[in-house]
Motif scaffolding. Structure first.
Motif, PDB file in Angstrom:
ATOM      1  N   THR A   1       0.892  -1.659   0.091  1.00 31.32           N
ATOM      2  CA  THR A   1      -0.070   0.046   0.133  1.00 31.32           C
ATOM      3  C   THR A   1       0.649   1.605  -0.332  1.00 31.32           C
ATOM      4  O   THR A   1       1.987   1.075   0.184  1.00 31.32           O
ATOM      5  CB  THR A   1      -0.498   0.155   1.001  1.00 31.32           C
ATOM      6  OG1 THR A   1      -0.298   0.224   2.066  1.00 31.32           O
ATOM      7  CG2 THR A   1      -1.774  -1.061   1.145  1.00 31.32           C
TER       8      THR A   1
ATOM      9  N   TYR B   1     -12.738  10.210  -4.727  1.00 32.00           N
ATOM     10  CA  TYR B   1     -11.634  10.712  -6.327  1.00 32.00           C
ATOM     11  C   TYR B   1     -12.043  12.450  -6.637  1.00 32.00           C
ATOM     12  O   TYR B   1     -11.294  12.355  -7.658  1.00 32.00           O
ATOM     13  CB  TYR B   1     -13.042  10.061  -7.304  1.00 32.00           C
ATOM     14  CG  TYR B   1     -14.146  10.886  -7.545  1.00 32.00           C
ATOM     15  CD1 TYR B   1     -14.764  10.807  -8.339  1.00 32.00           C
ATOM     16  CD2 TYR B   1     -15.314  10.421  -6.460  1.00 32.00           C
ATOM     17  CE1 TYR B   1     -15.551  11.239  -8.425  1.00 32.00           C
ATOM     18  CE2 TYR B   1     -16.629  11.205  -6.617  1.00 32.00           C
ATOM     19  CZ  TYR B   1     -16.824  11.246  -8.224  1.00 32.00           C
ATOM     20  OH  TYR B   1     -18.046  11.962  -8.355  1.00 32.00           O
TER      21      TYR B   1
ATOM     22  N   ARG C   1      -3.070  -0.816  -5.629  1.00 31.38           N
ATOM     23  CA  ARG C   1      -3.896  -1.257  -4.245  1.00 31.38           C
ATOM     24  C   ARG C   1      -5.547  -0.829  -4.996  1.00 31.38           C
ATOM     25  O   ARG C   1      -6.328  -2.015  -4.007  1.00 31.38           O
ATOM     26  CB  ARG C   1      -4.810   0.300  -3.579  1.00 31.38           C
ATOM     27  CG  ARG C   1      -3.266   1.047  -2.711  1.00 31.38           C
ATOM     28  CD  ARG C   1      -3.856   2.559  -2.606  1.00 31.38           C
ATOM     29  NE  ARG C   1      -4.220   3.476  -3.082  1.00 31.38           N
ATOM     30  CZ  ARG C   1      -2.832   4.542  -3.650  1.00 31.38           C
ATOM     31  NH1 ARG C   1      -1.066   3.763  -3.390  1.00 31.38           N
ATOM     32  NH2 ARG C   1      -3.420   5.423  -4.238  1.00 31.38           N
ATOM     33  N   VAL C   2      -5.869  -2.278  -5.791  1.00 33.22           N
ATOM     34  CA  VAL C   2      -6.570  -2.806  -6.307  1.00 33.22           C
ATOM     35  C   VAL C   2      -6.644  -3.512  -7.441  1.00 33.22           C
ATOM     36  O   VAL C   2      -5.178  -3.318  -7.680  1.00 33.22           O
ATOM     37  CB  VAL C   2      -7.524  -1.727  -7.325  1.00 33.22           C
ATOM     38  CG1 VAL C   2      -9.027  -1.232  -6.245  1.00 33.22           C
ATOM     39  CG2 VAL C   2      -7.114  -0.793  -8.154  1.00 33.22           C
TER      40      VAL C   2
ATOM     41  N   ASN D   1      -5.193   5.190 -10.983  1.00 34.64           N
ATOM     42  CA  ASN D   1      -4.503   5.109 -10.164  1.00 34.64           C
ATOM     43  C   ASN D   1      -4.668   4.223  -9.239  1.00 34.64           C
ATOM     44  O   ASN D   1      -2.843   4.027  -8.957  1.00 34.64           O
ATOM     45  CB  ASN D   1      -4.135   6.861  -9.947  1.00 34.64           C
ATOM     46  CG  ASN D   1      -4.344   7.716 -10.985  1.00 34.64           C
ATOM     47  OD1 ASN D   1      -3.515   7.208 -12.347  1.00 34.64           O
ATOM     48  ND2 ASN D   1      -4.501   8.843 -11.060  1.00 34.64           N
ATOM     49  N   GLU D   2      -5.446   3.670  -9.002  1.00 31.79           N
ATOM     50  CA  GLU D   2      -5.305   2.908  -7.672  1.00 31.79           C
ATOM     51  C   GLU D   2      -4.868   1.363  -8.324  1.00 31.79           C
ATOM     52  O   GLU D   2      -4.201   0.879  -7.659  1.00 31.79           O
ATOM     53  CB  GLU D   2      -6.804   2.807  -7.068  1.00 31.79           C
ATOM     54  CG  GLU D   2      -7.277   3.666  -6.562  1.00 31.79           C
ATOM     55  CD  GLU D   2      -6.645   3.565  -5.014  1.00 31.79           C
ATOM     56  OE1 GLU D   2      -7.537   3.246  -4.115  1.00 31.79           O
ATOM     57  OE2 GLU D   2      -5.767   4.754  -5.003  1.00 31.79           O
TER      58      GLU D   2
ATOM     59  N   TYR E   1      -9.395   7.916 -10.933  1.00 32.34           N
ATOM     60  CA  TYR E   1      -8.944   7.394  -9.953  1.00 32.34           C
ATOM     61  C   TYR E   1      -8.472   5.988  -9.668  1.00 32.34           C
ATOM     62  O   TYR E   1      -7.996   5.456  -9.172  1.00 32.34           O
ATOM     63  CB  TYR E   1     -10.575   8.055  -8.731  1.00 32.34           C
ATOM     64  CG  TYR E   1      -9.702   7.823  -7.020  1.00 32.34           C
ATOM     65  CD1 TYR E   1      -9.033   8.248  -6.687  1.00 32.34           C
ATOM     66  CD2 TYR E   1     -10.730   6.499  -6.428  1.00 32.34           C
ATOM     67  CE1 TYR E   1      -9.364   7.800  -5.349  1.00 32.34           C
ATOM     68  CE2 TYR E   1     -10.112   6.361  -5.339  1.00 32.34           C
ATOM     69  CZ  TYR E   1      -9.430   7.290  -5.027  1.00 32.34           C
ATOM     70  OH  TYR E   1      -9.381   6.937  -3.601  1.00 32.34           O
TER      71      TYR E   1
END
Length: 699
Positions: free
Chosen positions: A240, A276, A419-420, A413-414, A410
């Motif tokens: 993370t 976001y 993170r996803v 970028n995650e 958003y």
């Protein structure tokens, strides 16, 4: 694994003759253009080279100012070749050539441009041996001298020079090979220079055997430099993002007066689901600032590692190499938006400017442009007419489409931040934005990028690839000047069509319009590397890192570039910098260990691995750790210690060139270790076990 993969992954002993032109860097361009072709001709005319090529037992590796000849037959072949070259060069007094010989493991790898190349400690040590000499010298490693010393013919040629200290404090034992009419009998100049410091080194030096190399793991690590986020997700290893302060940079960056970084904005909305939108406002203001050519603007990837409104702005400005910091807050209620921004002098924490804005969602573009123009004015950066034109561009007038677009950005970028696990949400949101505004060219371009990325590293879907090409074409049809559209088109040329020339032609004109866009420089770097422009590749990725100094993807690319250029010390320094930013990134750590091993810094490599507690590691990473520890013991000829290390069992994988663990690879490695010990029965038993595992996967 097919035959070509087996050949590429197999470790072989190469008898390496490393040759270069002494003082090559001092030659004029005209002299350089004459010297190398003449050396190539003389080498090709030697009987040893012709015979080895006819037997398909020779690999020639150009090195810029010379070459490495890797003979795979007898240890005497490079020596015979060196003697023949020495005799031929007597007729060429203006061609100052020196040679070094070592015998050790070599292997085929894909270099930073995914072309076949040869690497290994055999080549590295041959070069170090050669570097100890002057023009005319034929120097051989102690190991080669010991092998030659068993033959009466060579005994009179061998003259021990003792130990030399070379790069990184490594000490090599060197023997001068000469006789009447061949070689150079004079002691090398470096012998006197290094003699003073070697008395202590001799007492500490432990013999290093270049043995079974962790080739496959290192190959995987280099490949993973590009696709690390996807690999981390597939293995369930989450890293993370750090929302606090990241570690200090390896070195302070120069500070330009007209430079700024935009830190993450604070979310003051009651609905915390507006994250976001807050991130989008920061991104859009940063994007607007980046269009001003007199400003240096740090990319979002580097600033995203900080939290909003940190206490240590002066330190952050120093780390990012900027004179000013822009921070702010966002509050949203329905379509009403309240944004507050303030500009801080990063050198003394002085407030340069602050303001607040109340806008409807459909009118935020004017606010973003106004903020960018004011910041430029406060930093005394003048806007050119082209800057003003770029700032005036409005991607959409549809508020709902813009909201979907920000959500999609958003989500993408995650995914990039690991993170996803999927780009599917981002793709769906881009499609929703386009449905709301079919003229939204930027949304088409960003959709195309998400589809391309997903196709390459997530789903490997031909349909996604086709969709990406269709959507980027639509984006450029709607707006032929769209920078993001040309960027994605260049990526398709580069990654899908493997057409570096067209990729470079696509992005080079963008540099004038978007001087602060590091993605352009990244594409230029990759394209120039593919075309063989090593310096251009290095310059472009370094410039990208100036604009995005904490982008670990770019730093990993820089490390891989240094590896391709065999500049291992700089590659190691860069990998250490990545590790300081992402201490849990196991790909980088394993890559760093591999580079330390290639540089004969075995104690450091072992220490790097031992710093990892087993309890923190998943089975794949733990198995990789112990596989490398085993190789280090082999390199040190500690075969019993290597056999005593227990590598955890994990499922086999094909092709094993990608992840060199599992019982197939483990038993193969054990077989080689038993062979090094001279225990053929145990070696056969291990190889048979490996084969059974492989056959089980094939059925």
């Amino acid at each position: 694994m097919d035959d070509s993969q087996k050949r590429k992954s197999r470790l072989e002993i190469g008898h390496v003759l490393f040759i270069d032109i002494a003082g090559y860097s001092t030659l004029t361009t005209e002299e350089e253009s004459e010297a190398l072709p003449e050396l190539n001709r003389i080498v090709r005319d030697t009987e040893a080279v012709r015979e080895a090529e006819a037997a398909q037992q020779l690999i020639v590796l150009p090195t810029g100012d010379g070459m490495a000849l890797i003979f795979t037959g007898s240890i005497e072949e490079p020596v015979e070749c060196a003697l023949q070259l020495s005799q031929a060069l007597r007729a060429q007094p203006n061609l100052a050539v020196r040679m070094g010989i070592h015998s050790g493991p070599v292997h085929s790898i894909a270099d930073v441009n995914q072309r076949d190349n040869i690497a290994g400690a055999g080549i590295n040590l041959a070069q170090r041996v050669m570097d100890c000499g002057d023009a005319g010298h034929i120097l051989v490693s102690k190991r080669v001298a010991e092998d030659l010393g068993h033959y009466r013919r060579w005994q009179s040629y061998l003259h021990d020079l003792g130990d030399f200290e070379v790069k990184h404090g490594v000490v090599v034992s060197v023997v001068n090979l000469y006789a009447d009419g061949v070689g150079n009998s004079a002691p090398p100049a470096k012998l006197k220079q290094s003699a003073r410091g070697l008395s202590r080194a001799r007492s500490k030096r432990s013999p290093i055997l270049i043995g079974l190399v962790a080739v496959l793991l290192f190959t995987f690590a280099v490949v993973a430099l590009i696709f690390a986020p996807a690999i981390l997700k597939q293995l369930g290893k989450r890293n993370t993002a750090d929302h606090g302060q990241p570690p200090a940079a390896a070195a302070s960056l120069p500070i330009l007066a007209k430079s700024v970084a935009v830190l993450p904005f604070e979310n003051l909305s009651e609905d915390k689901g507006s994250a976001y939108f807050v991130a989008g406002m920061q991104d859009e203001i940063l994007t607007a600032l980046a269009k001003i050519r007199e400003l240096k603007v740090i990319s979002r990837t580097s600033t995203a590692r900080y939290r909003s409104r940190p206490d240590n702005l002066k330190a952050i400005a120093q780390e990012l190499g900027v004179a000013a910091i822009l921070e702010g807050s966002v509050q949203r209620l329905g379509d009403a938006v309240h944004i507050t921004v303030q500009l801080i002098d990063g050198r003394n924490d002085a407030h340069l400017w602050a303001d607040s804005y109340d806008r409807e969602l459909k009118n935020v573009f004017g606010m973003e442009r106004e903020v960018a123009e004011t910041v430029a004015s406060k930093l005394k950066a003048e806007l050119s007419p082209q800057d003003a034109t770029e700032l005036a561009r409005v991607p959409t007038t549809n508020a709902q489409a813009y909201d979907r677009y920000l959500k999609a950005e958003y989500a993408q970028n995650e995914f990039k931040a690991a993170r996803v696990n999927s780009l599917k949400p981002a793709i769906d949101l881009y499609e929703q934005a386009i449905a709301l505004d079919p003229q939204f060219a930027l949304a088409y371009a960003r959709l195309a990028e998400a589809e391309l990325r997903s196709s390459l590293i997530e789903e490997h879907s031909p349909q996604l690839m086709a969709d990406s090409q269709k959507h980027v074409a639509k984006a450029l049809e709607l707006d032929r000047n769209l920078i993001d559209g040309h960027l994605v088109q260049a990526l398709i040329y580069l990654r899908v069509n493997h057409d570096s020339v067209r990729a470079l032609a696509e992005v080079e004109p963008l540099r004038v319009r978007a001087p602060n866009e590091p993605r352009i420089l990244r594409v230029m770097s990759d394209a120039k590397g593919d075309m063989g422009d090593w310096q251009g590749q290095l310059d472009a990725i370094k410039r990208a890192i100036e604009l995005d100094p904490r982008n670990t993807e770019y730093l990993k690319t820089l490390a891989a570039t240094y590896i391709g250029l065999r500049r291992y010390a700089e590659a190691i320094e860069t990998a250490i910098r990545v590790r300081s930013l992402e201490p849990e990134d196991w790909v980088t750590r394993l890559n760093l260990v591999g580079m330390l091993m290639w540089s004969d810094r075995l104690a450091e490599a072992e220490a790097e691995l031992q710093q990892w507690p087993d309890a923190k590691l998943q089975s794949l990473i733990r198995a990789s750790k112990y596989a490398l520890l085993q190789q280090i013991e082999v390199w040190n000829r500690n075969y019993d210690a290597a056999l005593a290390l227990k590598i955890p069992d994990i499922p086999n994988r094909l092709p094993t060139i990608m992840i060199p663990v599992g019982n197939i690879q483990k038993n193969t490695d054990l077989g080689f270790i038993h062979l090094y010990k001279g225990d053929k029965a145990s070696a056969e038993q291990a190889f048979t076990a490996a084969r059974k595992e492989l056959e089980r996967l094939r059925t």
